[in-house]
Write a protein that holds these residues in place. Structure first.
Motif, mmCIF file in Angstrom:
data_model
loop_
_atom_site.group_PDB
_atom_site.id
_atom_site.type_symbol
_atom_site.label_atom_id
_atom_site.label_comp_id
_atom_site.label_asym_id
_atom_site.label_seq_id
_atom_site.Cartn_x
_atom_site.Cartn_y
_atom_site.Cartn_z
ATOM 1 N N VAL A 146 -9.478 0.674 5.751
ATOM 2 C CA VAL A 146 -10.264 2.196 6.076
ATOM 3 C C VAL A 146 -11.749 1.804 5.693
ATOM 4 C CG1 VAL A 146 -10.287 4.694 5.537
ATOM 5 C CG2 VAL A 146 -8.137 3.474 5.461
ATOM 6 N N GLY A 147 -12.492 2.238 6.787
ATOM 7 C CA GLY A 147 -14.023 2.184 6.385
ATOM 8 C C GLY A 147 -14.358 2.856 4.947
ATOM 9 N N ASN A 148 -15.714 2.423 4.664
ATOM 10 C CA ASN A 148 -16.088 3.309 3.398
ATOM 11 C C ASN A 148 -16.578 4.545 3.649
ATOM 12 O OD1 ASN A 148 -16.648 3.151 0.468
ATOM 13 N ND2 ASN A 148 -18.818 3.187 1.219
ATOM 14 N N ASP A 149 -17.080 4.655 4.503
ATOM 15 C CA ASP A 149 -17.678 6.395 5.098
ATOM 16 C C ASP A 149 -16.460 7.068 5.362
ATOM 17 O OD1 ASP A 149 -20.209 5.244 5.037
ATOM 18 O OD2 ASP A 149 -20.442 5.276 6.896
ATOM 19 N N THR A 150 -15.379 6.600 5.910
ATOM 20 C CA THR A 150 -13.991 7.385 6.401
ATOM 21 C C THR A 150 -13.449 7.606 5.122
ATOM 22 O OG1 THR A 150 -14.137 6.153 8.364
ATOM 23 C CG2 THR A 150 -12.144 7.450 8.091
ATOM 24 N N ALA A 151 -13.306 6.754 4.316
ATOM 25 C CA ALA A 151 -12.609 7.057 2.878
ATOM 26 C C ALA A 151 -13.163 7.744 2.319
ATOM 27 C CB ALA A 151 -12.506 5.617 2.157
ATOM 28 N N LEU A 166 -2.563 15.094 2.364
ATOM 29 C CA LEU A 166 -3.275 13.719 2.517
ATOM 30 C C LEU A 166 -3.065 13.423 4.140
ATOM 31 C CD1 LEU A 166 -5.047 11.081 1.954
ATOM 32 C CD2 LEU A 166 -2.830 9.891 1.531
ATOM 33 N N LYS A 167 -1.661 13.677 4.496
ATOM 34 C CA LYS A 167 -1.264 13.380 5.919
ATOM 35 C C LYS A 167 -2.257 14.212 6.637
ATOM 36 C CE LYS A 167 3.540 12.385 7.569
ATOM 37 N NZ LYS A 167 4.782 12.886 7.333
ATOM 38 N N GLN A 168 -2.092 15.310 6.495
ATOM 39 C CA GLN A 168 -2.906 16.426 7.358
ATOM 40 C C GLN A 168 -4.228 16.127 7.549
ATOM 41 O OE1 GLN A 168 -1.301 19.101 8.874
ATOM 42 N NE2 GLN A 168 -3.284 19.053 9.957
ATOM 43 N N VAL A 169 -4.830 15.813 6.354
ATOM 44 C CA VAL A 169 -6.195 15.224 6.514
ATOM 45 C C VAL A 169 -6.514 13.840 7.185
ATOM 46 C CG1 VAL A 169 -8.165 14.240 4.969
ATOM 47 C CG2 VAL A 169 -7.121 16.146 4.088
ATOM 48 N N LEU A 170 -5.399 13.081 7.256
ATOM 49 C CA LEU A 170 -5.617 11.891 8.046
ATOM 50 C C LEU A 170 -5.456 12.460 9.586
ATOM 51 C CD1 LEU A 170 -3.623 9.278 5.983
ATOM 52 C CD2 LEU A 170 -6.084 9.526 6.197
ATOM 53 N N ILE A 227 0.861 -1.349 0.113
ATOM 54 C CA ILE A 227 -0.127 0.128 0.196
ATOM 55 C C ILE A 227 0.706 1.366 0.124
ATOM 56 C CG2 ILE A 227 -1.510 1.107 1.516
ATOM 57 C CD1 ILE A 227 -2.866 -1.365 1.956
ATOM 58 N N VAL A 228 1.950 1.317 0.775
ATOM 59 C CA VAL A 228 2.784 2.570 0.809
ATOM 60 C C VAL A 228 3.411 2.703 -0.387
ATOM 61 C CG1 VAL A 228 5.117 3.466 1.719
ATOM 62 C CG2 VAL A 228 3.206 2.251 3.244
ATOM 63 N N PHE A 229 4.005 1.521 -1.273
ATOM 64 C CA PHE A 229 4.323 1.613 -2.578
ATOM 65 C C PHE A 229 3.386 2.215 -3.517
ATOM 66 C CE2 PHE A 229 5.378 -0.455 -6.543
ATOM 67 C CZ PHE A 229 6.729 0.097 -6.949
ATOM 68 N N GLN A 230 2.260 1.666 -3.426
ATOM 69 C CA GLN A 230 1.069 1.958 -4.347
ATOM 70 C C GLN A 230 0.797 3.628 -4.350
ATOM 71 O OE1 GLN A 230 -2.129 -0.869 -5.127
ATOM 72 N NE2 GLN A 230 -0.757 -2.219 -4.119
ATOM 73 N N LEU A 231 0.833 3.915 -2.965
ATOM 74 C CA LEU A 231 0.511 5.475 -2.670
ATOM 75 C C LEU A 231 1.428 6.359 -3.414
ATOM 76 C CD1 LEU A 231 -0.881 5.595 1.119
ATOM 77 C CD2 LEU A 231 -2.098 6.300 -1.254
ATOM 78 N N GLN A 263 -8.996 6.160 -3.157
ATOM 79 C CA GLN A 263 -10.199 5.421 -2.506
ATOM 80 C C GLN A 263 -10.023 4.037 -2.362
ATOM 81 O OE1 GLN A 263 -14.129 6.891 -3.504
ATOM 82 N NE2 GLN A 263 -15.094 5.726 -1.757
ATOM 83 N N PHE A 264 -9.791 3.379 -3.573
ATOM 84 C CA PHE A 264 -9.520 2.184 -3.671
ATOM 85 C C PHE A 264 -8.367 1.544 -2.617
ATOM 86 C CE2 PHE A 264 -7.336 -1.571 -5.375
ATOM 87 C CZ PHE A 264 -8.483 -2.310 -5.489
ATOM 88 N N LEU A 265 -7.345 2.366 -2.677
ATOM 89 C CA LEU A 265 -6.002 2.025 -2.034
ATOM 90 C C LEU A 265 -6.385 1.994 -0.480
ATOM 91 C CD1 LEU A 265 -3.127 3.490 -3.530
ATOM 92 C CD2 LEU A 265 -3.375 1.161 -3.095
ATOM 93 N N LEU A 266 -7.092 3.159 -0.111
ATOM 94 C CA LEU A 266 -7.771 3.332 1.490
ATOM 95 C C LEU A 266 -8.501 2.250 1.747
ATOM 96 C CD1 LEU A 266 -8.884 7.100 1.569
ATOM 97 C CD2 LEU A 266 -6.548 6.212 2.618
ATOM 98 N N LEU A 267 -9.464 1.745 0.969
ATOM 99 C CA LEU A 267 -10.467 0.592 1.259
ATOM 100 C C LEU A 267 -9.476 -0.647 1.287
ATOM 101 C CD1 LEU A 267 -13.364 1.228 -1.172
ATOM 102 C CD2 LEU A 267 -13.309 1.704 1.387
ATOM 103 N N SER A 268 -8.438 -0.638 0.379
ATOM 104 C CA SER A 268 -7.807 -2.062 0.566
ATOM 105 C C SER A 268 -6.748 -1.921 1.996
ATOM 106 C CB SER A 268 -6.824 -2.564 -0.636
ATOM 107 O OG SER A 268 -6.432 -1.210 -1.154
#
Ligand SMILES: Nc1nc2c(ncn2[C@@H]2O[C@H](COP(=O)(O)OP(=O)(O)OP(=O)(O)O)[C@@H](O)[C@H]2O)c(=O)[nH]1
Ligand SMILES: [Mg+2]
Length: 163
Positions: free
Chosen positions: A48-53, A79-83, A18-22, A40-45
């Motif tokens: 990360v829950g769908n609502d949160t993603a 992205l880091k800041q949003v998380l 996942i880190v590599f793909q990100l 979104q696909f990466l977050l789900l995999s």
């Protein structure tokens, strides 16, 4: 290879993938609808829950569009800041007295998390006691004791193998 070790190795591979793909995704530097779909696909995999993603994508899109972000490094910071905003420290409020049980497969960070929680609640002015429930795994309670000492909280522990 033991069953648990297989799970740990499996998760390690997932994390690295996942880190590599990100990194690959951001490196392209194209922040269009396809980018957000892939993200979104990466977050789900990454479990990360769908609502949160969806919230993450929505917030990131809004910030990136507003500031016209086109630089991959800057986008990754966004992205880091949003998380970090979503995970905000002060969301962890507990009633007192409370008992928290920490469970998880080997090596996922239970003991470290106990240390972090003890530190957080102490800073909130709460009185914390940690209890070493794993008397089976060698040195488990000693490791917990190190974190209890770091957080300057009391620890209850007994002999290895005790009830
Ligand atoms: N990167 C990172 N590493 C962490 C985190 N939490 C713990 N670790 C590391 O993960 C390893 C295992 O952490 P522990 O807290 O000992 O995990 P545990 O679940 O208590 O392990 P066992 O008691 O052996 O099952 C250690 O090397 C920690 O430093 C974290 O949030 N991020
Ligand atoms: Mg542990």
């Amino acid at each position: 290879m033991g069953f648990i070790q297989k799970i740990i190795d499996g998760l390690k591979k997932t994390k690295q993938a996942i880190v590599f793909q990100l990194n690959q995704l951001f490196k392209k530097g194209i922040f269009d609808e396809d980018f957000y779909d892939d993200l979104q696909f990466l977050l789900l995999s990454a479990d990360v829950g769908n609502d949160t993603a969806e919230v993450i994508i929505e917030k990131l899109k809004e910030k990136m569009t507003k500031d016209k972000v086109g630089d991959p490094k800057q986008a990754q910071q966004y992205l880091k800041q949003v998380l970090c905003d979503i995970l905000g420290e002060d969301q962890l409020e507990i009633e007192t007295p409370s008992v928290i049980t920490i469970v998880g497969v080997n090596g996922v960070g239970k003991t470290t998390t106990v240390g972090k929680l003890a530190n957080l609640f102490t800073k909130q002015g709460k009185s914390v006691v940690v209890a070493a429930a794993d008397t089976f795994r060698a040195a488990a309670s000693e490791q917990l004791e190190i974190w209890a000492n770091r957080a300057k909280v009391r620890i209850v522990k007994h002999e290895e193998g005790s009830d």
